[in-house]
Scaffold this motif. Sequence first.
Motif, PDB file in Angstrom:
ATOM      1  N   TYR A   4      14.739   3.717  64.718  1.00 46.54           N
ATOM      2  CA  TYR A   4      14.109   4.151  63.468  1.00 46.54           C
ATOM      3  C   TYR A   4      14.190   5.675  63.361  1.00 46.54           C
ATOM      4  O   TYR A   4      13.194   6.373  63.543  1.00 46.54           O
ATOM      5  CB  TYR A   4      12.647   3.701  63.417  1.00 46.54           C
ATOM      6  CG  TYR A   4      12.461   2.219  63.587  1.00 46.54           C
ATOM      7  CD1 TYR A   4      12.724   1.343  62.542  1.00 46.54           C
ATOM      8  CD2 TYR A   4      12.045   1.689  64.806  1.00 46.54           C
ATOM      9  CE1 TYR A   4      12.565  -0.021  62.698  1.00 46.54           C
ATOM     10  CE2 TYR A   4      11.881   0.319  64.973  1.00 46.54           C
ATOM     11  CZ  TYR A   4      12.141  -0.526  63.915  1.00 46.54           C
ATOM     12  OH  TYR A   4      11.989  -1.876  64.076  1.00 46.54           O
ATOM     13  N   PRO A   5      15.360   6.219  63.076  1.00 41.51           N
ATOM     14  CA  PRO A   5      15.534   7.679  63.085  1.00 41.51           C
ATOM     15  C   PRO A   5      14.716   8.414  62.027  1.00 41.51           C
ATOM     16  O   PRO A   5      14.432   9.602  62.187  1.00 41.51           O
ATOM     17  CB  PRO A   5      17.031   7.869  62.851  1.00 41.51           C
ATOM     18  CG  PRO A   5      17.489   6.607  62.209  1.00 41.51           C
ATOM     19  CD  PRO A   5      16.589   5.525  62.721  1.00 41.51           C
ATOM     20  N   ASN A   6      14.297   7.741  60.973  1.00 42.06           N
ATOM     21  CA  ASN A   6      13.532   8.406  59.918  1.00 42.06           C
ATOM     22  C   ASN A   6      12.027   8.274  60.087  1.00 42.06           C
ATOM     23  O   ASN A   6      11.267   8.787  59.267  1.00 42.06           O
ATOM     24  CB  ASN A   6      13.948   7.861  58.543  1.00 42.06           C
ATOM     25  CG  ASN A   6      15.392   8.192  58.234  1.00 42.06           C
ATOM     26  OD1 ASN A   6      15.892   9.249  58.595  1.00 42.06           O
ATOM     27  ND2 ASN A   6      16.077   7.274  57.577  1.00 42.06           N
ATOM     28  N   ALA A   7      11.605   7.586  61.131  1.00 43.92           N
ATOM     29  CA  ALA A   7      10.169   7.406  61.366  1.00 43.92           C
ATOM     30  C   ALA A   7       9.540   8.737  61.755  1.00 43.92           C
ATOM     31  O   ALA A   7      10.101   9.517  62.513  1.00 43.92           O
ATOM     32  CB  ALA A   7       9.935   6.378  62.462  1.00 43.92           C
ATOM     33  N   LYS A   8       8.357   8.979  61.195  1.00 46.32           N
ATOM     34  CA  LYS A   8       7.610  10.182  61.556  1.00 46.32           C
ATOM     35  C   LYS A   8       6.616   9.800  62.641  1.00 46.32           C
ATOM     36  O   LYS A   8       5.775   8.933  62.441  1.00 46.32           O
ATOM     37  CB  LYS A   8       6.874  10.737  60.339  1.00 46.32           C
ATOM     38  CG  LYS A   8       7.806  11.221  59.235  1.00 46.32           C
ATOM     39  CD  LYS A   8       7.030  11.742  58.057  1.00 46.32           C
ATOM     40  CE  LYS A   8       6.519  10.558  57.263  1.00 46.32           C
ATOM     41  NZ  LYS A   8       5.825  10.915  56.027  1.00 46.32           N
ATOM     42  N   ILE A   9       6.736  10.443  63.787  1.00 45.11           N
ATOM     43  CA  ILE A   9       5.830  10.156  64.895  1.00 45.11           C
ATOM     44  C   ILE A   9       5.335  11.467  65.477  1.00 45.11           C
ATOM     45  O   ILE A   9       6.081  12.423  65.628  1.00 45.11           O
ATOM     46  CB  ILE A   9       6.511   9.275  65.970  1.00 45.11           C
ATOM     47  CG1 ILE A   9       5.496   8.870  67.036  1.00 45.11           C
ATOM     48  CG2 ILE A   9       7.703   9.951  66.586  1.00 45.11           C
ATOM     49  CD1 ILE A   9       5.935   7.716  67.888  1.00 45.11           C
ATOM     50  N   TRP A  10       4.048  11.502  65.748  1.00 49.64           N
ATOM     51  CA  TRP A  10       3.408  12.695  66.272  1.00 49.64           C
ATOM     52  C   TRP A  10       2.802  12.327  67.614  1.00 49.64           C
ATOM     53  O   TRP A  10       1.917  11.482  67.694  1.00 49.64           O
ATOM     54  CB  TRP A  10       2.329  13.141  65.309  1.00 49.64           C
ATOM     55  CG  TRP A  10       1.656  14.435  65.621  1.00 49.64           C
ATOM     56  CD1 TRP A  10       1.719  15.153  66.768  1.00 49.64           C
ATOM     57  CD2 TRP A  10       0.801  15.154  64.749  1.00 49.64           C
ATOM     58  NE1 TRP A  10       0.962  16.276  66.670  1.00 49.64           N
ATOM     59  CE2 TRP A  10       0.377  16.303  65.429  1.00 49.64           C
ATOM     60  CE3 TRP A  10       0.342  14.939  63.466  1.00 49.64           C
ATOM     61  CZ2 TRP A  10      -0.476  17.236  64.870  1.00 49.64           C
ATOM     62  CZ3 TRP A  10      -0.511  15.869  62.914  1.00 49.64           C
ATOM     63  CH2 TRP A  10      -0.911  17.011  63.600  1.00 49.64           C
ATOM     64  N   VAL A  11       3.278  12.957  68.679  1.00 45.01           N
ATOM     65  CA  VAL A  11       2.737  12.725  70.018  1.00 45.01           C
ATOM     66  C   VAL A  11       1.695  13.808  70.282  1.00 45.01           C
ATOM     67  O   VAL A  11       2.006  14.989  70.316  1.00 45.01           O
ATOM     68  CB  VAL A  11       3.842  12.751  71.098  1.00 45.01           C
ATOM     69  CG1 VAL A  11       3.240  12.521  72.475  1.00 45.01           C
ATOM     70  CG2 VAL A  11       4.903  11.697  70.790  1.00 45.01           C
ATOM     71  N   VAL A  12       0.448  13.380  70.425  1.00 45.59           N
ATOM     72  CA  VAL A  12      -0.683  14.285  70.621  1.00 45.59           C
ATOM     73  C   VAL A  12      -1.029  14.293  72.097  1.00 45.59           C
ATOM     74  O   VAL A  12      -1.248  13.239  72.694  1.00 45.59           O
ATOM     75  CB  VAL A  12      -1.893  13.820  69.779  1.00 45.59           C
ATOM     76  CG1 VAL A  12      -3.082  14.731  69.998  1.00 45.59           C
ATOM     77  CG2 VAL A  12      -1.527  13.757  68.308  1.00 45.59           C
ATOM     78  N   ARG A  13      -1.071  15.482  72.698  1.00 48.10           N
ATOM     79  CA  ARG A  13      -1.273  15.581  74.140  1.00 48.10           C
ATOM     80  C   ARG A  13      -2.615  16.206  74.554  1.00 48.10           C
ATOM     81  O   ARG A  13      -2.904  16.304  75.731  1.00 48.10           O
ATOM     82  CB  ARG A  13      -0.137  16.379  74.764  1.00 48.10           C
ATOM     83  CG  ARG A  13       1.204  15.731  74.532  1.00 48.10           C
ATOM     84  CD  ARG A  13       2.313  16.505  75.200  1.00 48.10           C
ATOM     85  NE  ARG A  13       3.615  16.039  74.787  1.00 48.10           N
ATOM     86  CZ  ARG A  13       4.214  14.939  75.211  1.00 48.10           C
ATOM     87  NH1 ARG A  13       3.623  14.175  76.073  1.00 48.10           N
ATOM     88  NH2 ARG A  13       5.403  14.601  74.770  1.00 48.10           N
ATOM     89  N   SER A  14      -3.423  16.654  73.593  1.00 42.35           N
ATOM     90  CA  SER A  14      -4.705  17.263  73.958  1.00 42.35           C
ATOM     91  C   SER A  14      -5.719  17.070  72.826  1.00 42.35           C
ATOM     92  O   SER A  14      -5.359  16.739  71.697  1.00 42.35           O
ATOM     93  CB  SER A  14      -4.521  18.764  74.225  1.00 42.35           C
ATOM     94  OG  SER A  14      -4.227  19.438  73.018  1.00 42.35           O
ATOM     95  N   HIS A  15      -6.982  17.316  73.138  1.00 36.75           N
ATOM     96  CA  HIS A  15      -8.035  17.235  72.119  1.00 36.75           C
ATOM     97  C   HIS A  15      -7.802  18.272  71.019  1.00 36.75           C
ATOM     98  O   HIS A  15      -8.058  17.998  69.849  1.00 36.75           O
ATOM     99  CB  HIS A  15      -9.412  17.459  72.753  1.00 36.75           C
ATOM    100  CG  HIS A  15      -9.865  16.315  73.592  1.00 36.75           C
ATOM    101  ND1 HIS A  15     -10.337  15.146  73.057  1.00 36.75           N
ATOM    102  CD2 HIS A  15      -9.902  16.156  74.930  1.00 36.75           C
ATOM    103  CE1 HIS A  15     -10.661  14.311  74.022  1.00 36.75           C
ATOM    104  NE2 HIS A  15     -10.400  14.900  75.179  1.00 36.75           N
ATOM    105  N   THR A  16      -7.310  19.428  71.408  1.00 38.45           N
ATOM    106  CA  THR A  16      -7.049  20.491  70.428  1.00 38.45           C
ATOM    107  C   THR A  16      -6.002  20.025  69.414  1.00 38.45           C
ATOM    108  O   THR A  16      -6.175  20.211  68.212  1.00 38.45           O
ATOM    109  CB  THR A  16      -6.553  21.766  71.134  1.00 38.45           C
ATOM    110  OG1 THR A  16      -7.520  22.143  72.118  1.00 38.45           O
ATOM    111  CG2 THR A  16      -6.363  22.890  70.149  1.00 38.45           C
ATOM    112  N   GLU A  17      -4.927  19.420  69.886  1.00 36.92           N
ATOM    113  CA  GLU A  17      -3.901  18.905  68.981  1.00 36.92           C
ATOM    114  C   GLU A  17      -4.468  17.783  68.105  1.00 36.92           C
ATOM    115  O   GLU A  17      -4.160  17.696  66.919  1.00 36.92           O
ATOM    116  CB  GLU A  17      -2.697  18.377  69.761  1.00 36.92           C
ATOM    117  CG  GLU A  17      -1.851  19.453  70.381  1.00 36.92           C
ATOM    118  CD  GLU A  17      -0.651  18.870  71.116  1.00 36.92           C
ATOM    119  OE1 GLU A  17      -0.240  17.739  70.810  1.00 36.92           O
ATOM    120  OE2 GLU A  17      -0.135  19.560  72.001  1.00 36.92           O
TER     121      GLU A  17
END
Length: 85
Positions: free
Chosen positions: A51-64
Amino acid sequence: RLVRNKKHTLQRVIYTPDFYLPDYDLLIETKGKAFDDGLFHLRLRLFRHKYPNAKIWVVRSHTEFDKIDEVLKSLEVQNGEVEEN
């Protein structure tokens, strides 16, 4: 479902994100600060390949994670979806 041959057993790879925001068509994956899991990275690469057009956000901290609301509100303003007073 497992697929077996003489040398290997293969298992289907399944990826399910932590959150999906349908209004933004955005997937959110939350991971800890010290997270380093090769299997997750493999699944993410396969998902992005399929799915090359999928928007995905990987969040690694509480701040993010806290910034998600701020970023989404700015996207709404940019798209004219929120009236500014």
